[in-house]
Design an enzyme around this catalytic site. Structure first.
Site, PDB file in Angstrom:
ATOM      1  N   GLU A  88       0.813  -1.217   0.000  1.00 33.99           N
ATOM      2  CA  GLU A  88       0.000   0.000   0.000  1.00 33.99           C
ATOM      3  C   GLU A  88       0.847   1.268   0.000  1.00 33.99           C
ATOM      4  O   GLU A  88       0.523   2.245  -0.688  1.00 33.99           O
ATOM      5  CB  GLU A  88      -0.953  -0.001   1.203  1.00 33.99           C
ATOM      6  CG  GLU A  88      -2.173  -0.909   1.044  1.00 33.99           C
ATOM      7  CD  GLU A  88      -1.834  -2.377   1.225  1.00 33.99           C
ATOM      8  OE1 GLU A  88      -2.665  -3.220   0.848  1.00 33.99           O
ATOM      9  OE2 GLU A  88      -0.739  -2.688   1.742  1.00 33.99           O
ATOM     10  N   HIS A 157      -9.492  -5.784  10.626  1.00 34.84           N
ATOM     11  CA  HIS A 157     -10.143  -5.563   9.337  1.00 34.84           C
ATOM     12  C   HIS A 157     -11.543  -4.964   9.499  1.00 34.84           C
ATOM     13  O   HIS A 157     -12.354  -5.056   8.584  1.00 34.84           O
ATOM     14  CB  HIS A 157     -10.264  -6.888   8.567  1.00 34.84           C
ATOM     15  CG  HIS A 157      -8.956  -7.523   8.240  1.00 34.84           C
ATOM     16  ND1 HIS A 157      -8.205  -8.186   9.170  1.00 34.84           N
ATOM     17  CD2 HIS A 157      -8.259  -7.575   7.083  1.00 34.84           C
ATOM     18  CE1 HIS A 157      -7.099  -8.646   8.606  1.00 34.84           C
ATOM     19  NE2 HIS A 157      -7.104  -8.280   7.339  1.00 34.84           N
TER      20      HIS A 157
END
Length: 367
Positions: A88, A157
């Site tokens: 990322e 998450h």
């Protein structure tokens, strides 16, 4: 005693709100999922502007982890739909650099939880460069992907990043609820000259919503910074965004059927800049307020709304304190039974309304 808006003012507001609704025959509509609405938005903007491109993990040949980019790689090829490694910090930095150079990247995070790896690029590069360059370097970039609680994916998450990113000047932060929200807001984000964070809900991706012919046209764009009253009411205001809007609407339906309480549901759509004017008008009408969000309570979106109410004339319109309905102040549990208790549901909103209205409920039922 709370200061109330005069009947004349409320009457004027009512007449103005009626003018915003067309009296012509309703446009035809068909159900479209949030996933497909997002796909339409990206496809139409890529077709409209050659500077728009998509990059992220599995966005190309796999059609995206959630199939939001389905078919785009086949249509636009490797140069405009780019699969990246699982890094990322790397591909977010590439995307920001591309925006500096005049392109319009759509940077997809498989989940916004992973955006924490790239947060330096989002905040220190994307959000601040236009200011630090004295307005000479615009950063037209969209960071998008699923945000908030999913199902059975545990604490790392399942976070809501609405409060995180809306805290930062230089970013615009969107949180769509319906298919029309998703399409109209994403198209506006892609066209915007500033960096935009688009916080979607994984659980909402597969849910179909009616979309009018107007919303399905290539010219359909929703304004950033403008809320929508999803349901009109006169007893209490529920302010929400994203999946919280679904929760609030379900609670409003229950309260109308079981207690005769009519909730006004305000879907913020945009967290930053926040449309406080719409919130204030609703408070002037109902004199009660509850905020609904999936994020943690401390320093959350609801807390920001409470502060703005306290610092404005809207405070004097209230007949009772503002109540926040939030996610539990704990990391998200993995166990399904505990997870259900950590995420606010319609029953939590019903309980909050009951507490805020207190002994007024019997009077409402008697009307």
């Amino acid at each position: 005693m709370a200061l109330k808006s005069s009947p004349a003012v409320l009457g004027m507001l009512t007449r103005l709100s009626r003018r915003s609704f067309a009296t012509s025959k309703a446009l035809a509509s068909k159900p479209v999922t949030v996933r497909d609405a997002l796909n339409q938005a990206i496809d139409e903007e890529m077709e409209r502007d050659e500077k728009v491109f998509v990059l992220g993990e599995e966005v190309a040949q796999y059609d995206g982890a959630y199939k939001v980019t389905r078919g785009l790689w086949k249509k636009y090829g490797d140069k405009r739909v780019i699969d990246t490694p699982i890094t990322e910090a790397g591909f977010a930095g590439i995307a920001v650099g591309a925006a500096f150079a005049g392109l319009k990247p759509i940077c997809e995070f498989m989940t916004f939880n992973f955006s924490m790896q790239a947060i330096d690029h989002i905040i220190n590069s994307a959000a601040k460069t236009f200011y630090m360059s004295a307005g000479t370097v615009p950063v037209p970039i969209v960071f998008r992907g699923p945000n908030g609680a999913a199902s059975g994916v545990a604490a790392q998450h399942s976070q809501c990043f609405g409060a995180w990113y809306s805290h930062c000047p230089g970013l615009k932060v969107l949180m769509p609820y319906s298919a029309e929200d998703a399409k109209g807001l994403l198209k506006a984000a892609i066209r915007d000259p500033d960096p935009v964070v688009m916080l979607e809900d994984e659980i909402m991706y597969g849910i179909p919503f009616p979309m009018s012919d107007e919303a399905q046209s290539k010219d359909f764009v929703l304004p950033i910074g403008k809320a929508k009253v999803e349901r009109e009411g006169r007893h209490i205001t529920l302010v929400c965004a994203g999946r919280g809007t679904d929760t609030a609407l379900k609670a409003a339906e229950q309260l109308a059927g079981s207690k005769g309480i009519e909730c006004e549901v305000v879907n913020l759509r945009t967290i930053r800049p926040m449309d406080f004017d719409t919130i204030a008008r609703s408070i002037a009408k109902t004199h009660h307020l509850i905020t609904v969000e999936q994020g943690w309570p401390q320093s959350g979106i609801g807390a920001e709304i409470c502060a703005r109410v306290m610092e404005s004339p809207s405070f004097f319109e209230l007949d009772a304190p503002v109540w926040r309905v939030c996610g539990a102040d704990v990391p998200m549990p993995y166990a399904r039974t505990l997870e259900a208790h950590a995420v606010p549901g319609p029953a939590d909103v019903v309980d909050a309304v009951t507490n805020v209205l207190g002994n007024k409920i019997s009077a409402v039922q008697a009307q």
